[in-house]
Design a protein around this motif. Structure first.
Motif, PDB file in Angstrom:
ATOM      1  N   GLY A 135       0.801  -1.219   0.000  1.00 53.91           N
ATOM      2  CA  GLY A 135       0.000   0.000   0.000  1.00 53.91           C
ATOM      3  C   GLY A 135       0.831   1.266   0.000  1.00 53.91           C
ATOM      4  N   GLY A 136       2.166   1.138   0.087  1.00 54.24           N
ATOM      5  CA  GLY A 136       3.000   2.340   0.053  1.00 54.24           C
ATOM      6  C   GLY A 136       4.316   2.156   0.772  1.00 54.24           C
ATOM      7  N   VAL A 137       4.662   3.131   1.606  1.00 58.88           N
ATOM      8  CA  VAL A 137       5.897   3.094   2.384  1.00 58.88           C
ATOM      9  C   VAL A 137       5.599   3.572   3.803  1.00 58.88           C
ATOM     10  CG1 VAL A 137       7.409   3.486   0.386  1.00 58.88           C
ATOM     11  CG2 VAL A 137       6.561   5.457   1.692  1.00 58.88           C
ATOM     12  N   THR A 138       6.557   3.374   4.687  1.00 59.24           N
ATOM     13  CA  THR A 138       6.412   3.860   6.065  1.00 59.24           C
ATOM     14  C   THR A 138       7.354   5.032   6.327  1.00 59.24           C
ATOM     15  OG1 THR A 138       8.049   2.256   6.859  1.00 59.24           O
ATOM     16  CG2 THR A 138       5.731   1.584   6.880  1.00 59.24           C
ATOM     17  N   THR A 139       7.892   5.612   5.285  1.00 56.28           N
ATOM     18  CA  THR A 139       8.804   6.746   5.413  1.00 56.28           C
ATOM     19  C   THR A 139       7.991   8.002   5.725  1.00 56.28           C
ATOM     20  OG1 THR A 139      10.224   5.720   3.745  1.00 56.28           O
ATOM     21  CG2 THR A 139      10.663   8.027   4.287  1.00 56.28           C
ATOM     22  N   ASN A 140       7.986   8.389   6.970  1.00 54.47           N
ATOM     23  CA  ASN A 140       7.190   9.536   7.409  1.00 54.47           C
ATOM     24  C   ASN A 140       7.762  10.828   6.810  1.00 54.47           C
ATOM     25  OD1 ASN A 140       5.438  11.224   8.727  1.00 54.47           O
ATOM     26  ND2 ASN A 140       6.378  10.987  10.730  1.00 54.47           N
ATOM     27  N   LEU A 141       6.938  11.550   6.077  1.00 58.61           N
ATOM     28  CA  LEU A 141       7.364  12.798   5.444  1.00 58.61           C
ATOM     29  C   LEU A 141       6.748  13.987   6.183  1.00 58.61           C
ATOM     30  CD1 LEU A 141       6.836  11.861   1.677  1.00 58.61           C
ATOM     31  CD2 LEU A 141       9.010  11.922   2.920  1.00 58.61           C
ATOM     32  N   ASN A 142       7.599  14.808   6.755  1.00 58.83           N
ATOM     33  CA  ASN A 142       7.120  16.034   7.410  1.00 58.83           C
ATOM     34  C   ASN A 142       8.307  16.961   7.602  1.00 58.83           C
ATOM     35  OD1 ASN A 142       6.137  18.092   9.028  1.00 58.83           O
ATOM     36  ND2 ASN A 142       4.729  16.728  10.124  1.00 58.83           N
ATOM     37  N   PRO A 143       8.411  18.012   6.790  1.00 61.47           N
ATOM     38  CA  PRO A 143       9.574  18.901   6.875  1.00 61.47           C
ATOM     39  C   PRO A 143       9.750  19.565   8.233  1.00 61.47           C
ATOM     40  CG  PRO A 143       8.312  19.309   4.866  1.00 61.47           C
ATOM     41  CD  PRO A 143       7.485  18.402   5.712  1.00 61.47           C
ATOM     42  N   GLU A 144       8.688  19.613   9.054  1.00 63.51           N
ATOM     43  CA  GLU A 144       8.761  20.312  10.335  1.00 63.51           C
ATOM     44  C   GLU A 144       8.966  19.374  11.524  1.00 63.51           C
ATOM     45  OE1 GLU A 144       8.831  23.508  10.007  1.00 63.51           O
ATOM     46  OE2 GLU A 144       8.319  23.376   7.881  1.00 63.51           O
ATOM     47  N   ASN A 145       8.927  18.051  11.291  1.00 67.27           N
ATOM     48  CA  ASN A 145       8.982  17.088  12.389  1.00 67.27           C
ATOM     49  C   ASN A 145      10.317  16.369  12.374  1.00 67.27           C
ATOM     50  OD1 ASN A 145       8.659  14.968  14.188  1.00 67.27           O
ATOM     51  ND2 ASN A 145       6.543  14.544  13.578  1.00 67.27           N
ATOM     52  N   GLN A 146      11.098  16.535  13.443  1.00 67.35           N
ATOM     53  CA  GLN A 146      12.441  15.958  13.486  1.00 67.35           C
ATOM     54  C   GLN A 146      12.428  14.432  13.590  1.00 67.35           C
ATOM     55  OE1 GLN A 146      15.471  17.488  13.033  1.00 67.35           O
ATOM     56  NE2 GLN A 146      14.151  19.184  12.404  1.00 67.35           N
ATOM     57  N   THR A 147      11.289  13.823  13.894  1.00 69.01           N
ATOM     58  CA  THR A 147      11.212  12.360  13.919  1.00 69.01           C
ATOM     59  C   THR A 147      10.910  11.792  12.537  1.00 69.01           C
ATOM     60  OG1 THR A 147       8.841  12.286  14.415  1.00 69.01           O
ATOM     61  CG2 THR A 147      10.367  12.437  16.285  1.00 69.01           C
ATOM     62  N   ALA A 148      10.637  12.654  11.568  1.00 66.70           N
ATOM     63  CA  ALA A 148      10.328  12.233  10.214  1.00 66.70           C
ATOM     64  C   ALA A 148      11.552  12.450   9.318  1.00 66.70           C
ATOM     65  CB  ALA A 148       9.128  13.020   9.683  1.00 66.70           C
TER      66      ALA A 148
END
Length: 566
Positions: free
Chosen positions: A221-234
């Motif tokens: 269904g996709g990937v688990t790579t969290n994308l968020n330019p503002e979140n340091q855990t991503a």
């Protein structure tokens, strides 16, 4: 009188491969390719959740982990008719292209360059003359007399110690080694630099995929790579730009060093251009998809028969019936129960070992066929298929490479030289350059899409009752990889992997048609049966990958390598 040579195992590959040849009149007249390992993951997967398959099949190999994971999730998505978000498609593209850069660099320098480069001969080289040679080929910053002098001193110290390390047990001084000392010193220096640049590729892959080997960021269904330019855990923009920096450095090495070294080998070993063609039926799949539906792709797929570019037939998508309906595997010469040719969805994997029999069964590898014909897969197949389709990127890259070979060799060469041992190396170098460019282009597409506020990475799968069938196709570094799945009521009913080295290393079929490894050896010269360097050159040019990280050891833990000339 014919002489039998057995190389068991073939080293500088992944897994355990045995090659037998008969030599008569200084050339190969018969050949057998035998995969000496049983792969039972197909049976292990039965009854499991399809969403877990990709984690298991990565363990087929310690090198090709990423590619099996990708083919697996695609097979389930294909069975369900599930589209993934554009971000997920682009992230997958970056993962596969970065893996490819690492793989191609390692193959040429660590696994096959020593078939052409005489390391000990580098001791006779003049570092100043070596720098002049290198400067005539590219303006790479590492090509200096000081650098080459330091490498020469390092090699001298290794030879004097009697412990050659990674350069041990090669055929130094073999009559088939033709490079002048300066070319050998240049290649050894680049060999050492390649260790740094393959590490940079590995580092980039680990950042985006969470781990290497055995990546962690895929999901049906996709990937688990969290994308968020503002979140340091991503995965932040800072991390994305670091990936871009690493890939850019690797691309420079590929274009200014790797491709240049292959040009030099091709030009200085031009007498080898006619050898090693074998099967000239080529098969490649579309890949590096540009949309969520997986319809538009940056790499074209198709078939070319008998090396005739006019026979091109495109394969447009993973779901193209032309591909799906024409693949089958034969076990006529393989150690499995029965004697059949079946479509992968209908196959079974029931081992039945006998012994090595020249006219009977002699391998654990099945014999894949397309419309009943053996096919060569890999970078050469991709370049031939792209060239035949008029694919602009492929034509430009191939023509540029051939122009460079012509300039160094002093003789005009065309695409016809690609059909053979040296041509496979050329195609792989060209593909590495293309994949480096595409990786950075898809990086741009991903960043631009994130900038619109789209952070979507996953569409959840739904498993209906009844049976679904799917295939996941991927152009891995060694060629076309396909995973075939049958799902029954949300569980795996059947699972088959038809991998690149099965296409290329597979045995004869029930009609006696040779597999690509076997066919490529026919007519190869053999100068010294006790040191069959020429056999290794052609086999290594395919970049064999038979299974996962297996070594043959004696009870004292020493590696066992056997070459018999009878």
């Amino acid at each position: 009188m014919a002489q039998r040579i057995t190389i068991d195992p073939v080293t500088r590959i992944e897994g355990h491969l045995r090659i037998d040849v008969e030599v008569d009149g200084g050339q190969v007249t018969k050949a057998w390719s035998s995969g000496q390992m049983y792969r039972g993951l197909e049976n292990i997967l039965k009854g499991r959740d399809p969403r877990d398959a990709w984690l298991f099949v990565q363990r087929i190999c310690g090198v090709c982990t990423t590619v099996h994971a990708l083919a697996s999730v695609r097979s389930v998505e294909n069975a369900l008719g599930l589209q993934i978000p554009l971000n997920a498609q682009l992230i997958r593209n970056m993962v596969q292209s970065i893996h490819c850069l690492h793989d191609h660099i390692v193959h040429f320098y660590a696994l096959s360059a020593l078939d052409w480069v005489d390391v000990v001969s580098a001791l006779d080289a003049d570092p100043v003359a070596t720098a002049k040679l290198a400067d005539s080929l590219s303006d790479w910053h590492g090509n200096s007399p000081k650098r080459f002098a330091a490498v020469k001193d390092k090699v001298k110290a290794l030879v004097a110690s009697g412990q050659l390390g990674p350069f041990a047990n090669a055929y130094w001084g073999h009559s088939a080694m033709k490079l002048p000392p300066e070319a050998n010193l240049m290649a050894v220096s680049h060999y050492l630099e390649a260790l740094d640049y393959q590490r940079k590729a590995t580092q980039a892959l680990a950042i985006i995929s969470g781990k290497n080997p055995h990546i962690q960021n895929l999901s049906v269904g996709g990937v688990t790579t969290n994308l968020n330019p503002e979140n340091q855990t991503a995965v932040t923009m800072e991390r994305l730009y670091y990936i871009k920096q690493l890939v850019s450095e690797v691309r420079d090495f590929i274009k200014m060093v790797y491709m240049t070294d292959v040009v030099a080998v091709g030009a200085l070993y031009k007498e080898w251009l006619p050898y090693g063609a074998g099967v000239t039926n080529y098969l490649a799949a579309p890949d590096m998809f540009l949309d969520a539906a997986g319809i538009k792709a940056d790499l074209p797929g198709g078939t070319v028969m008998n090396g005739d570019l006019s026979t091109i037939k495109p394969i447009s998508t993973i779901a193209d019936p032309y591909f799906i309906e024409n693949v089958e595997e034969s076990i006529s010469k393989a150690w499995y129960e029965g004697d059949w040719s079946k479509h992968p969805w209908e196959e079974s994997t029931d081992p039945k070992f006998t012994q090595f029999e020249d006219e009977g069964k002699y391998t654990w590898l099945k014999a894949p066929r397309f419309q009943g014909k053996p096919m060569q897969v890999g970078p050469l197949a991709q370049m031939v298929v792209g060239y035949a389709q008029g694919h602009e990127r492929t034509i430009k890259a191939v023509d540029s490479f051939l122009s460079r070979v012509s300039a160094v060799a002093g003789v005009q060469v065309g695409p016809e030289i690609l059909h053979g041992t040296v041509g496979r190396h050329a195609a792989r170098a060209v593909r590495a350059g293309i994949m480096a460019d595409l990786c950075l282009e898809h990086w741009d597409k991903l960043v631009n899409n994130i900038a619109t506020g789209d952070y979507e990475i996953f569409n959840p799968p739904v498993f209906p009752k009844g049976e679904q069938r799917g295939v996941g196709v991927h152009e891995a570094p060694r060629g076309l990889l396909s995973h075939w799945i049958v799902i029954q009521d949300g569980k795996i009913k059947n699972y088959q992997c038809v991998v690149p080295s099965t296409w290329n290393a597979g045995p004869r079929d029930e009609q006696g048609q040779l597999g690509p490894y076997e066919a490529s050896l026919m007519g190869n010269p053999i100068a010294d049966p006790e040191r069959p360097l020429e056999v290794l050159r052609t086999i290594h040019s395919f970049d064999p990958c038979i299974a996962c990280a297996v070594h043959m050891l004696d009870p004292e833990g020493k590696e066992t390598v056997k070459v018999k000339a009878l």
